[in-house]
Design an enzyme around this catalytic site. Structure first.
Site, PDB file in Angstrom:
ATOM      1  N   HIS A  24       0.846  -1.192   0.000  1.00 38.36           N
ATOM      2  CA  HIS A  24       0.000   0.000   0.000  1.00 38.36           C
ATOM      3  C   HIS A  24       0.878   1.237   0.000  1.00 38.36           C
ATOM      4  O   HIS A  24       2.014   1.210   0.484  1.00 38.36           O
ATOM      5  CB  HIS A  24      -0.898   0.011   1.250  1.00 38.36           C
ATOM      6  CG  HIS A  24      -1.762   1.237   1.349  1.00 38.36           C
ATOM      7  ND1 HIS A  24      -1.383   2.356   2.062  1.00 38.36           N
ATOM      8  CD2 HIS A  24      -2.985   1.499   0.833  1.00 38.36           C
ATOM      9  CE1 HIS A  24      -2.340   3.262   1.977  1.00 38.36           C
ATOM     10  NE2 HIS A  24      -3.319   2.773   1.230  1.00 38.36           N
ATOM     11  N   CYS A  25       0.376   2.312  -0.594  1.00 38.69           N
ATOM     12  CA  CYS A  25       1.093   3.585  -0.513  1.00 38.69           C
ATOM     13  C   CYS A  25       0.116   4.704  -0.212  1.00 38.69           C
ATOM     14  O   CYS A  25      -1.050   4.658  -0.598  1.00 38.69           O
ATOM     15  CB  CYS A  25       1.856   3.882  -1.808  1.00 38.69           C
ATOM     16  SG  CYS A  25       0.806   4.267  -3.233  1.00 38.69           S
ATOM     17  N   GLU A  26       0.597   5.692   0.509  1.00 40.10           N
ATOM     18  CA  GLU A  26      -0.195   6.873   0.789  1.00 40.10           C
ATOM     19  C   GLU A  26      -0.147   7.811  -0.412  1.00 40.10           C
ATOM     20  O   GLU A  26       0.644   7.628  -1.339  1.00 40.10           O
ATOM     21  CB  GLU A  26       0.333   7.558   2.054  1.00 40.10           C
ATOM     22  CG  GLU A  26       0.207   6.690   3.300  1.00 40.10           C
ATOM     23  CD  GLU A  26       0.833   7.304   4.528  1.00 40.10           C
ATOM     24  OE1 GLU A  26       1.261   8.486   4.455  1.00 40.10           O
ATOM     25  OE2 GLU A  26       0.910   6.626   5.568  1.00 40.10           O
TER      26      GLU A  26
END
Length: 261
Positions: A125-127
């Site tokens: 996941h990435c912000e």
């Protein structure tokens, strides 16, 4: 995502994209739309619920790339569902890369987790703003695990899974050449004298600009080059410092016109 269709053994739960049979990515990482905090929490909880229903006998580790110095929002949410969440930086001093030491740490941690058995799943996941790092680390992991061997095609296929606008939005410079250099290190690790490679001085022979920017509506600019990095004479202080700067009074600083380009 037809590119990954050959890996599909069954339809993945809503909200995640299947990369291999035990590596997933949150699909909203590929979107231009930034979810507001309330929507993000509801969306993430829904994904977590689906994952636990579909893989009730599995264990989950989530690798999150972000910009926060404190505990991430997704860490707080998914920890409630018994998932292990590891927060990693989403850049290095504004550049969509990580130190080789950090890259090595992430790859080893992911490999160790996956090697424990097929019931261990890795979700990445990435912000907002960290998509270039997620694409790079996914490519690095696929190469490291032996799923792919061509660095350029692997990185390119991952960038093609999202809009080009997503890359342009978060990175004013094209990060692919620098990321490719790191991916080659990973591919060549078995023939390198040491891995991960130790920090060493590099020589900058030239800087190639594909276009001349226009500053202050003067039809060109006067380039001043600054190089930042940790001071090699101070190994215990890894904070970036100005290692080189073109003197403003130097004869090398001249006006470059778009008309002459």
């Amino acid at each position: 995502m037809a590119l990954f269709r050959k890996f599909f053994f069954k339809k993945p739960p809503d909200g995640v994209l299947l990369i291999t049979d035990n590596i997933y990515v949150f699909d909203h990482c590929f979107s231009l739309e930034a979810l507001e905090e309330d929507r993000f929490e509801a969306h993430t909880r829904g994904i977590a619920t689906h994952l636990l229903e579909d893989f009730h006998d599995h264990s989950f580790m989530v690798a999150n790339f972000g910009t926060r110095t404190e505990e991430s929002h997704i860490y707080r949410i998914l920890s409630e569902y018994g998932m292990t969440v590891l927060d990693y930086p989403g850049h290095y001093e504004g550049c969509p890369l990580l130190t080789m030491e950090m890259v090595h740490c992430i790859l080893k941690s992911s490999e160790s987790w996956l090697s424990l058995g097929q019931h261990n799943l890795l979700i990445m996941h990435c912000e907002q703003g960290c998509w270039p790092i997620l694409a790079f680390m996914l490519a690095a992991l696929l190469l490291y695990l032996g799923h792919y061997s061509d660095e350029h095609k692997t990185l390119e296929m991952l960038y093609k899974q999202s809009s080009l606008q997503l890359l342009e939005m978060f990175s004013p410079l094209n990060p692919m050449p620098s990321q490719m250099r790191y991916l080659r290190y990973i591919s060549m690790r078995n023939v390198m004298p040491e891995w991960p490679p130790a920090d060493r001085a590099l020589t900058l022979d030239c800087l190639i600009l594909r276009m001349i920017p226009d500053f202050h509506s003067q039809g060109g600019f006067c380039p001043i080059l600054r190089i930042y990095g940790p001071d090699p004479l101070m190994p215990h202080d890894q904070s970036p410092k100005v290692l080189f700067s073109t003197p403003k009074s130097s004869n090398l600083v001249r006006f470059n016109s778009q008309m002459n380009w």
